[in-house]
Scaffold this motif. Structure first.
Motif, PDB file in Angstrom:
ATOM      1  N   HIS A  57       0.826  -1.218   0.000  1.00 52.26           N
ATOM      2  CA  HIS A  57       0.000   0.000   0.000  1.00 52.26           C
ATOM      3  C   HIS A  57       0.857   1.264   0.000  1.00 52.26           C
ATOM      4  O   HIS A  57       0.520   2.258   0.647  1.00 52.26           O
ATOM      5  CB  HIS A  57      -0.943   0.014   1.204  1.00 52.26           C
ATOM      6  CG  HIS A  57      -2.044  -0.991   1.115  1.00 52.26           C
ATOM      7  ND1 HIS A  57      -3.021  -0.935   0.142  1.00 52.26           N
ATOM      8  CD2 HIS A  57      -2.318  -2.093   1.876  1.00 52.26           C
ATOM      9  CE1 HIS A  57      -3.862  -1.958   0.316  1.00 52.26           C
ATOM     10  NE2 HIS A  57      -3.451  -2.672   1.349  1.00 52.26           N
ATOM     11  N   MET A  58       1.940   1.230  -0.769  1.00 58.80           N
ATOM     12  CA  MET A  58       2.812   2.398  -0.819  1.00 58.80           C
ATOM     13  C   MET A  58       2.113   3.613  -1.421  1.00 58.80           C
ATOM     14  O   MET A  58       2.481   4.756  -1.146  1.00 58.80           O
ATOM     15  CB  MET A  58       4.082   2.072  -1.608  1.00 58.80           C
ATOM     16  CG  MET A  58       5.025   1.113  -0.907  1.00 58.80           C
ATOM     17  SD  MET A  58       5.451   1.653   0.766  1.00 58.80           S
ATOM     18  CE  MET A  58       6.396   3.132   0.412  1.00 58.80           C
ATOM     19  N   GLU A  59       1.086   3.367  -2.236  1.00 56.88           N
ATOM     20  CA  GLU A  59       0.350   4.500  -2.822  1.00 56.88           C
ATOM     21  C   GLU A  59      -0.375   5.304  -1.753  1.00 56.88           C
ATOM     22  O   GLU A  59      -0.697   6.486  -1.966  1.00 56.88           O
ATOM     23  CB  GLU A  59      -0.654   3.982  -3.863  1.00 56.88           C
ATOM     24  CG  GLU A  59      -1.856   3.231  -3.321  1.00 56.88           C
ATOM     25  CD  GLU A  59      -1.589   1.783  -2.936  1.00 56.88           C
ATOM     26  OE1 GLU A  59      -2.531   1.102  -2.481  1.00 56.88           O
ATOM     27  OE2 GLU A  59      -0.434   1.332  -3.091  1.00 56.88           O
ATOM     28  N   CYS A  60      -0.620   4.688  -0.589  1.00 56.25           N
ATOM     29  CA  CYS A  60      -1.288   5.404   0.516  1.00 56.25           C
ATOM     30  C   CYS A  60      -0.297   5.924   1.553  1.00 56.25           C
ATOM     31  O   CYS A  60      -0.653   6.789   2.363  1.00 56.25           O
ATOM     32  CB  CYS A  60      -2.290   4.478   1.211  1.00 56.25           C
ATOM     33  SG  CYS A  60      -3.571   3.815   0.118  1.00 56.25           S
ATOM     34  N   ARG A  61       0.921   5.412   1.531  1.00 55.46           N
ATOM     35  CA  ARG A  61       1.911   5.768   2.548  1.00 55.46           C
ATOM     36  C   ARG A  61       2.882   6.809   1.975  1.00 55.46           C
ATOM     37  O   ARG A  61       4.083   6.572   1.879  1.00 55.46           O
ATOM     38  CB  ARG A  61       2.655   4.511   2.997  1.00 55.46           C
ATOM     39  CG  ARG A  61       1.754   3.430   3.574  1.00 55.46           C
ATOM     40  CD  ARG A  61       2.501   2.121   3.762  1.00 55.46           C
ATOM     41  NE  ARG A  61       3.588   2.221   4.715  1.00 55.46           N
ATOM     42  CZ  ARG A  61       3.481   1.953   6.004  1.00 55.46           C
ATOM     43  NH1 ARG A  61       2.310   1.583   6.512  1.00 55.46           N
ATOM     44  NH2 ARG A  61       4.528   2.063   6.804  1.00 55.46           N
ATOM     45  N   ILE A  62       2.369   7.945   1.622  1.00 58.76           N
ATOM     46  CA  ILE A  62       3.195   8.990   1.005  1.00 58.76           C
ATOM     47  C   ILE A  62       3.727   9.928   2.086  1.00 58.76           C
ATOM     48  O   ILE A  62       3.180   9.986   3.193  1.00 58.76           O
ATOM     49  CB  ILE A  62       2.385   9.782  -0.041  1.00 58.76           C
ATOM     50  CG1 ILE A  62       1.166  10.435   0.613  1.00 58.76           C
ATOM     51  CG2 ILE A  62       1.964   8.867  -1.186  1.00 58.76           C
ATOM     52  CD1 ILE A  62       0.359  11.316  -0.323  1.00 58.76           C
ATOM     53  N   PRO A  63       4.809  10.659   1.790  1.00 56.68           N
ATOM     54  CA  PRO A  63       5.339  11.614   2.773  1.00 56.68           C
ATOM     55  C   PRO A  63       4.251  12.560   3.269  1.00 56.68           C
ATOM     56  O   PRO A  63       3.436  13.056   2.499  1.00 56.68           O
ATOM     57  CB  PRO A  63       6.411  12.357   1.979  1.00 56.68           C
ATOM     58  CG  PRO A  63       6.867  11.373   0.946  1.00 56.68           C
ATOM     59  CD  PRO A  63       5.628  10.605   0.564  1.00 56.68           C
ATOM     60  N   HIS A 121      11.075   1.616   3.312  1.00 55.54           N
ATOM     61  CA  HIS A 121       9.691   2.086   3.449  1.00 55.54           C
ATOM     62  C   HIS A 121       8.716   1.053   2.892  1.00 55.54           C
ATOM     63  O   HIS A 121       7.641   0.816   3.466  1.00 55.54           O
ATOM     64  CB  HIS A 121       9.507   3.424   2.721  1.00 55.54           C
ATOM     65  CG  HIS A 121       9.743   4.614   3.595  1.00 55.54           C
ATOM     66  ND1 HIS A 121       8.921   4.949   4.646  1.00 55.54           N
ATOM     67  CD2 HIS A 121      10.731   5.555   3.574  1.00 55.54           C
ATOM     68  CE1 HIS A 121       9.376   6.044   5.231  1.00 55.54           C
ATOM     69  NE2 HIS A 121      10.472   6.435   4.603  1.00 55.54           N
ATOM     70  N   ARG A 122       9.078   0.448   1.783  1.00 58.72           N
ATOM     71  CA  ARG A 122       8.206  -0.588   1.208  1.00 58.72           C
ATOM     72  C   ARG A 122       8.080  -1.766   2.156  1.00 58.72           C
ATOM     73  O   ARG A 122       6.980  -2.306   2.345  1.00 58.72           O
ATOM     74  CB  ARG A 122       8.772  -1.043  -0.141  1.00 58.72           C
ATOM     75  CG  ARG A 122       7.911  -2.102  -0.832  1.00 58.72           C
ATOM     76  CD  ARG A 122       8.536  -2.535  -2.141  1.00 58.72           C
ATOM     77  NE  ARG A 122       7.804  -3.640  -2.751  1.00 58.72           N
ATOM     78  CZ  ARG A 122       8.219  -4.303  -3.830  1.00 58.72           C
ATOM     79  NH1 ARG A 122       9.348  -3.947  -4.442  1.00 58.72           N
ATOM     80  NH2 ARG A 122       7.508  -5.313  -4.301  1.00 58.72           N
ATOM     81  N   ILE A 123       9.175  -2.154   2.765  1.00 56.28           N
ATOM     82  CA  ILE A 123       9.147  -3.251   3.732  1.00 56.28           C
ATOM     83  C   ILE A 123       8.283  -2.878   4.938  1.00 56.28           C
ATOM     84  O   ILE A 123       7.507  -3.704   5.438  1.00 56.28           O
ATOM     85  CB  ILE A 123      10.579  -3.612   4.167  1.00 56.28           C
ATOM     86  CG1 ILE A 123      11.298  -4.335   3.022  1.00 56.28           C
ATOM     87  CG2 ILE A 123      10.569  -4.480   5.419  1.00 56.28           C
ATOM     88  CD1 ILE A 123      12.764  -4.594   3.274  1.00 56.28           C
ATOM     89  N   CYS A 124       8.374  -1.630   5.378  1.00 53.21           N
ATOM     90  CA  CYS A 124       7.521  -1.180   6.490  1.00 53.21           C
ATOM     91  C   CYS A 124       6.048  -1.302   6.112  1.00 53.21           C
ATOM     92  O   CYS A 124       5.208  -1.701   6.940  1.00 53.21           O
ATOM     93  CB  CYS A 124       7.853   0.260   6.864  1.00 53.21           C
ATOM     94  SG  CYS A 124       9.453   0.470   7.661  1.00 53.21           S
ATOM     95  N   GLY A 125       5.721  -0.961   4.861  1.00 47.03           N
ATOM     96  CA  GLY A 125       4.344  -1.106   4.393  1.00 47.03           C
ATOM     97  C   GLY A 125       3.911  -2.554   4.354  1.00 47.03           C
ATOM     98  O   GLY A 125       2.767  -2.892   4.719  1.00 47.03           O
TER      99      GLY A 125
END
Length: 518
Positions: free
Chosen positions: A142-148, A189-193
């Motif tokens: 869900h990186m598309e939702c986890r933006i800066p 960050h991707r791994i965190c997601g």
């Protein structure tokens, strides 16, 4: 559609992504998935300044006086802990964690961030296990939702990404970089997601919690009425099977029905559950419970209608469309409506009061006063009142002042009411087994105490009078033990089981004294 085995099939849709459906009728008790974790690591403890998990075996150790790993300085139970030399546990990360030369005794929670270990262990799979690394990358992030600027991104950036890069990964030499070639912030960050979306919590016997990632289990779809339960191998003799998960069916599933788990709390109301899922899993739940304004007839979120300035009302407020965040709440008895924002505001304030009251511990008067105040505004089954009542039933009968027949009758009714709600929301004991067990145990205790009470005229009750009561007490006791059959290896489940077993022994002695055979 992918065919995995005779129990289930993997389907996919734009809305749900990948999910599992039953390939045949499935019965309670059947295990449909067993698998070992791709990777696992300890979570931070609730009070890391006092205790931390050993990085080798995850036993809880005292932070300020515990031993340290000789190579990296992280807290351990013993310098001889086998997990320190095991590549599935601490071995691979030890050299990297040792790149920070200093050890500290102050601000330990910030210095030793256990919540960053799972991300580091994921990174190490790049060379340690290519197959597991590939499975990991296939998981939803869900990186598309986890933006800066979002809370999820900013917290991951501060507490995991920057922490790992600044303290360890920026110090890798050329030889170590071969074992972990990609250490970019974007990948972490991707791994965190991936972790936030897919990780499953495992509670160990001493209360320490782990997070683990599983290839198949992560596909399970969410439902607020789940039909499966997770069990974990916590004490296996074969260390390769440690933390292996078993997904067990808890309610009947017909062929083609979705197989589901739950990623929220079963005793939260619909608004709270749906908001939590939006914030953490990035989807809006539309399950049968969320879609029903009454929450399967439990009225767990219902408010009382206070009427208007002209006359009071005895109706209840329910959301007109529980799947609409802006829905109005309509009364069942009059024309008064209130906005969703008003409801949210009131419920939030009440949540603070309930939290404060429960933190104060076992004071019957305080709890009863809170129950009386909140009952003015909330349906008797509201989840805030459930929390207070669940505490009260564990206090009634414990002190002489609250052991009268009146209080015992109140306790019995309260237990039965809460049991009805619990069984409706979790018929297979997938999520509320401990709550259910406590309620049946308290019901048992109240019934036994009632059997010992004298008659109104002061005479002792005869055996024929108490036998039906003792039968009910025995039934409640058996159910309380049955509820815990999958939780005995967990700390809270084990402790509760021991308490109930003691009650069982005392009950058998009491029946023997009365010459009662049930």
């Amino acid at each position: 559609m992918e065919s995995e085995n005779s129990d289930y099939e993997v389907h996919s849709s734009e809305e749900l992504g990948r999910y599992l459906v039953a390939a045949r009728d499935l019965s309670p008790g059947e295990v449909v998935i067993t698998e070992k974790p791709i990777v696992f690591a300890p979570k931070s403890t609730p009070d890391p300044e006092a205790t931390m998990p050993c990085v080798g075996c995850y036993k809880s150790v005292f932070t300020d006086v515990g031993e340290r790993c000789a190579k990296c300085g992280w807290p351990v139970c013993s310098g001889n802990c086998p997990g320190l030399r095991d590549p599935k546990h601490h071995k691979l990360e030890c050299d990297i964690l040792g790149l920070r030369p200093d050890c500290v005794l102050d601000n330990m929670a910030d210095y030793y961030r256990h919540d960053a270990l799972l991300a580091l262990r994921c990174l190490l799979l790049q060379k340690a296990d290519a197959a597991k690394w590939q499975h990991l990358l296939e998981m939803q992030s869900h990186m598309e939702c986890r933006i800066p600027g979002t809370q999820a991104f900013d917290e991951a950036d501060e507490f995991i990404v920057e922490y790992l890069i600044k303290n360890f990964l920026s110090k890798l030499d050329s030889g170590m970089k071969k074992d972990i070639p990609d250490i970019s912030a974007n990948l972490i960050h991707r791994i965190c997601g991936i972790i936030d979306t897919n990780a499953i919590e495992i509670r160990l016997v001493d209360g320490v919690e782990l997070q683990a990632l599983y290839t198949k289990t992560c596909i399970l779809e969410h439902s607020c009425l789940p039909n499966t339960k997770f069990n974990f191998d916590l004490s296996t003799r074969n260390k390769d099977d440690l933390y292996k998960i078993s997904v067990k069916i808890v309610t009947p599933i017909t062929k083609h029905e979705h197989i589901s788990t739950m990623y929220s709390h079963a005793l939260w109301g619909t608004q709270a559950r749906r908001q939590h899922l939006k914030d953490t899993k990035y989807f809006s739940c539309k399950c049968c419970r969320c879609s029903d304004p009454t929450e399967l007839g439990t009225y767990l979120s219902a408010m009382k209608c206070l009427g208007d300035e002209n006359k009071p009302c005895e109706g209840i407020h329910l959301p007109e469309d529980p799947l609409d965040d802006e829905t109005e709440w309509a009364c069942s008895n009059c024309d008064v409506k209130i906005s969703n924002s008003q409801v949210c505001c009131v419920i939030s304030q009440m949540q603070d009061e309930v939290d404060n009251v429960l933190m104060m511990g076992g004071d019957v008067t305080v709890l009863e006063n809170a129950l009386c105040r909140l009952s003015t505004f909330l349906h008797q089954n509201h989840y805030h009142l459930y929390s207070i009542k669940h505490s009260l039933v564990q206090l009634y009968g414990r002190q002489l002042a609250y052991a009268s027949q009146e209080y015992l009758e109140k306790k019995i009714k309260m237990c039965n009411d809460l049991i009805d709600i619990t069984n409706t929301l979790d018929p297979g004991n997938a999520r509320l087994s401990l709550y259910n067990s406590v309620l049946h145990h308290e019901l048992h205790l109240a019934l036994v105490m009632m059997s010992k009470k004298a008659n109104i005229d002061g005479s002792i009750k005869n055996v024929d009078t108490i036998v039906p009561v003792l039968r009910e007490a025995k039934k409640a006791l058996n159910i309380s033990l049955e509820c815990l059959k999958d939780d005995i290896e967990e700390a809270s489940g084990k402790k509760l089981y021991e308490v109930i077993e003691q009650s069982n022994r005392e009950f058998e002695r009491y029946c023997k004294e009365k010459n009662v055979i049930l």
